[in-house]
Design a protein around this motif. Structure first.
Motif, mmCIF file in Angstrom:
data_model
loop_
_atom_site.group_PDB
_atom_site.id
_atom_site.type_symbol
_atom_site.label_atom_id
_atom_site.label_comp_id
_atom_site.label_asym_id
_atom_site.label_seq_id
_atom_site.Cartn_x
_atom_site.Cartn_y
_atom_site.Cartn_z
ATOM 1 N N VAL A 47 0.860 -1.176 0.000
ATOM 2 C CA VAL A 47 0.000 0.000 0.000
ATOM 3 C C VAL A 47 0.899 1.229 0.000
ATOM 4 N N GLU A 48 0.444 2.264 -0.676
ATOM 5 C CA GLU A 48 1.122 3.552 -0.618
ATOM 6 C C GLU A 48 0.385 4.378 0.428
ATOM 7 N N ARG A 49 1.104 4.823 1.436
ATOM 8 C CA ARG A 49 0.482 5.551 2.544
ATOM 9 C C ARG A 49 0.715 7.046 2.365
ATOM 10 N N ILE A 50 -0.384 7.805 2.443
ATOM 11 C CA ILE A 50 -0.316 9.260 2.319
ATOM 12 C C ILE A 50 -0.730 9.866 3.650
ATOM 13 N N HIS A 51 0.153 10.722 4.204
ATOM 14 C CA HIS A 51 -0.103 11.375 5.495
ATOM 15 C C HIS A 51 -0.493 12.825 5.271
ATOM 16 N N VAL A 52 -1.518 13.266 5.972
ATOM 17 C CA VAL A 52 -1.899 14.681 6.002
ATOM 18 C C VAL A 52 -2.277 14.992 7.443
ATOM 19 N N GLY A 53 -1.430 15.740 8.105
ATOM 20 C CA GLY A 53 -1.679 16.041 9.515
ATOM 21 C C GLY A 53 -1.683 14.771 10.345
ATOM 22 N N LYS A 54 -2.749 14.568 11.101
ATOM 23 C CA LYS A 54 -2.879 13.381 11.957
ATOM 24 C C LYS A 54 -3.706 12.281 11.297
ATOM 25 N N LYS A 55 -3.936 12.403 9.993
ATOM 26 C CA LYS A 55 -4.727 11.412 9.264
ATOM 27 C C LYS A 55 -3.872 10.789 8.172
ATOM 28 N N TYR A 56 -4.259 9.577 7.765
ATOM 29 C CA TYR A 56 -3.574 8.919 6.655
ATOM 30 C C TYR A 56 -4.556 8.077 5.860
ATOM 31 N N GLY A 57 -4.206 7.872 4.601
ATOM 32 C CA GLY A 57 -4.979 7.011 3.725
ATOM 33 C C GLY A 57 -4.048 6.072 2.985
ATOM 34 N N ASP A 58 -4.533 4.874 2.676
ATOM 35 C CA ASP A 58 -3.732 3.862 1.991
ATOM 36 C C ASP A 58 -4.304 3.595 0.604
ATOM 37 N N ILE A 59 -3.425 3.583 -0.387
ATOM 38 C CA ILE A 59 -3.786 3.229 -1.760
ATOM 39 C C ILE A 59 -3.193 1.860 -2.048
ATOM 40 N N PRO A 60 -4.034 0.851 -2.317
ATOM 41 C CA PRO A 60 -3.498 -0.487 -2.615
ATOM 42 C C PRO A 60 -2.690 -0.470 -3.909
ATOM 43 N N ARG A 61 -1.496 -1.072 -3.871
ATOM 44 C CA ARG A 61 -0.613 -1.114 -5.042
ATOM 45 C C ARG A 61 -0.248 -2.538 -5.453
ATOM 46 N N GLY A 62 -0.571 -3.541 -4.642
ATOM 47 C CA GLY A 62 -0.289 -4.933 -5.009
ATOM 48 C C GLY A 62 1.189 -5.278 -4.936
ATOM 49 N N ILE A 63 1.690 -5.939 -5.973
ATOM 50 C CA ILE A 63 3.113 -6.271 -6.032
ATOM 51 C C ILE A 63 3.856 -5.061 -6.576
ATOM 52 N N PHE A 64 4.916 -4.667 -5.890
ATOM 53 C CA PHE A 64 5.630 -3.434 -6.223
ATOM 54 C C PHE A 64 7.110 -3.740 -6.302
ATOM 55 N N VAL A 65 7.741 -3.394 -7.413
ATOM 56 C CA VAL A 65 9.181 -3.557 -7.589
ATOM 57 C C VAL A 65 9.823 -2.187 -7.423
ATOM 58 N N VAL A 66 10.797 -2.090 -6.518
ATOM 59 C CA VAL A 66 11.467 -0.821 -6.225
ATOM 60 C C VAL A 66 12.933 -0.944 -6.594
#
Length: 95
Positions: A47-66
Motif C-alpha cells: 500500500v502507498e500511505r499518504i499522510h496529512v496532519g494526523k490522518k492517513y490514507g492507503d492506496i493499494p498497489r499490489g506487487i511493487f518492484v522498487v
C-alpha cells in the motif's frame, strides 16, 4: 547471528512487513519478498500511505518492484505495535 555484508544482511527480513521511504517522498508498506545485490526490492500486498496532519490514507498497489537506488529508508514494522498509532485512518478520497 553472523554478520553478512551488504544486502545479504536483509535475507533474514524476507516475508516480514516493512516500511519503505522512497527518494520521491512516497511511503510504501508491504511484505518484503525478494532483494538482490543492488538492493532492488519486491514488495507484496503493498500500500502507498499518504499522510496529512494526523490522518492517513492507503492506496493499494499490489506487487511493487522498487529499484534500489530509490530507497531512502527500509524498516521492519512491529506487527504487535502497528495498531498503536496516534494517526487516524480515513478514506483516500478524504485525504
Amino acid at each position: 547471528m553472523n554478520y553478512m555484508p551488504g544486502t545479504a544482511s536483509l535475507i533474514e527480513d524476507i516475508d516480514k512487513k516493512h516500511l519503505v521511504l522512497l527518494r520521491d517522498g512516497r511511503t510504501l508498506i508491504g511484505f518484503l519478498r525478494s532483494i538482490d545485490q543492488f538492493a532492488n526490492l519486491v514488495l507484496h500486498q503493498t500500500v502507498e500511505r499518504i499522510h496529512v496532519g494526523k490522518k492517513y490514507g492507503d492506496i493499494p498497489r499490489g506487487i511493487f518492484v522498487v529499484r534500489g537506488e530509490n530507497v531512502v529508508l527500509l524498516g521492519e514494522i512491529d506487527l504487535e505495535k502497528e495498531s498503536d498509532t496516534p494517526l487516524q485512518q480515513v478514506s483516500i478520497e478524504e485525504i
